[in-house]
Design an enzyme around this catalytic site. Structure first.
Site, PDB file in Angstrom:
ATOM      1  CD  GLU A 150      -1.527   2.435   1.793  1.00 40.87           C
ATOM      2  OE1 GLU A 150      -2.180   3.446   1.508  1.00 40.87           O
ATOM      3  OE2 GLU A 150      -0.491   2.483   2.496  1.00 40.87           O
ATOM      4  CD  GLU A 151       2.557   3.214   3.946  1.00 42.11           C
ATOM      5  OE1 GLU A 151       2.510   4.229   3.235  1.00 42.11           O
ATOM      6  OE2 GLU A 151       2.091   3.153   5.093  1.00 42.11           O
TER       7      GLU A 151
END
Ligand SMILES: [Zn+2]
Length: 345
Positions: free
Chosen positions: A128-129
């Site tokens: 996600e990052e």
């Protein structure tokens, strides 16, 4: 395993983006031991080399048609910071973004289950990052078709996030002509062109949206030039724009600022999204981006999580223990509220 121990157990397994394999295995084993059906969904197609660790989303469910899902991400930003705790707080990488959230969601799901509610699922993604590759892969999973509500967790201080700004990432590149710095008339400075463009960008009024708020621009990187005594032939700046409107009008405004002085290279874009508002929950618009824009097949999105985005990604990351406990209550209440409504009405 209790809430705080579950949080620190997850945190003690390093899982910087791209290195989520071990924490995924641990979560699978833990959830299986509690009696959940668990699938590891591979998302690392195309990755090669012996050192490339495998990446899997963790997808867990009880009955075969869960209508409400909890989700967040297993990866963290670097560097790894070991967990520690005192009476009040848990400190370290992932405490609030987002391993404390995983622990609160699992605790809530187990509580619902103990009350006979089995219409729930758990989705934990990788990357996600970085670029939400985990969420993109999860969007094609067959169980998404049965999902009506997706409660995504990010640090919102336990308020319901009813909107999140989009992110438009791009580079502005300029070219000039190299020359001896003592004879600038022989050359053409790419850096001076870039500085002129950036000055104009800084004074451009981008749209304000009544719901989402201000469009903000961060000039995050500048590179260019060859040496102190050379007129610079190339330069570039990297920008992240937090979108409050669709990308098109912003890109148009930017192109009319840059004109023929430089080129725009688009790196990525996620549009702003609105999430479901629920009565009696405190609500706000958040400025950060989540997996939600990539989980479009997973029903109506909601956003809620303990901890503050202002300490996420910092060396001082922490979460208040009372906020973790409060999040469990909120997740249980929210899931019950959603299960009591019929999305098709
Ligand atoms: Zn996060």
């Amino acid at each position: 395993m209790k809430l705080f121990e579950l949080t620190t157990s997850l945190m003690s397994i390093p899982s910087t983006s791209g290195e989520e394999e071990a924490v995924g295995f641990w979560l699978r084993d833990h959830l299986q031991s509690l009696g959940w059906k668990v699938e590891l969904q591979p998302v690392d197609e195309g990755r090669t080399g012996a050192s490339a660790s495998r990446q899997n989303n963790v997808i867990a469910w009880l009955n075969d048609t869960p209508r409400v899902w909890f989700s967040t991400h297993m990866d963290t930003v670097p560097p790894f910071i070991e967990p520690s705790e005192d009476e009040e707080k848990i400190y370290g990488r992932g405490s609030c973004d987002a391993k404390g959230i995983i622990a609160a969601q699992i605790t809530a799901a187990e509580e619902l289950r103990s009350e006979g509610v089995e219409d729930i699922g758990l989705l934990y993604t990788v990357e996600e990052e970085r670029s939400s590759t985990g969420a993109r892969a999860a969007n094609d999973h067959p169980l998404s078709a049965k999902c009506e509500y997706l409660i995504n967790g990010e640090p919102t201080d336990n308020d319901l996030g009813i909107g999140s700004k989009g992110t438009f990432r791009l580079k502005i590149k300029t070219t000039g002509k190299a020359a001896h710095s003592a004879y600038p008339e022989q050359g053409d400075s790419a850096i001076e062109k870039l500085l002129d463009i950036l000055e104009d960008v800084r004074h451009t009024k981008f749209p304000h949206d009544d719901f989402f708020g201000e469009t903000t621009v961060n000039i995050g990187t500048i590179e260019g030039g060859a040496a102190l005594n050379v007129i610079p032939p190339t330069a570039e700046a990297g920008l992240a724009i937090r979108l409050t409107t669709p990308r098109a009008p912003i890109e148009e405004a930017l192109r009319s600022v840059v004109r023929a002085r430089g080129q725009i290279e688009v790196l990525s874009c996620s549009e702003p999204v609105r999430m479901l508002a629920v009565d009696s929950f405190a609500q706000k618009v958040v400025r950060f981006t989540t997996d939600i824009p990539y989980l479009t097949n997973w029903g109506q999105p909601l956003l809620l999580g303990p901890g503050s985005i202002l300490v996420a990604h910092t060396k001082d990351e922490f979460v208040l223990k009372k906020d973790l406990e409060h999040a469990v209550r909120l997740y249980v209440d929210l899931a019950k509220r959603l299960l009591a409504t019929n999305v098709h009405e």
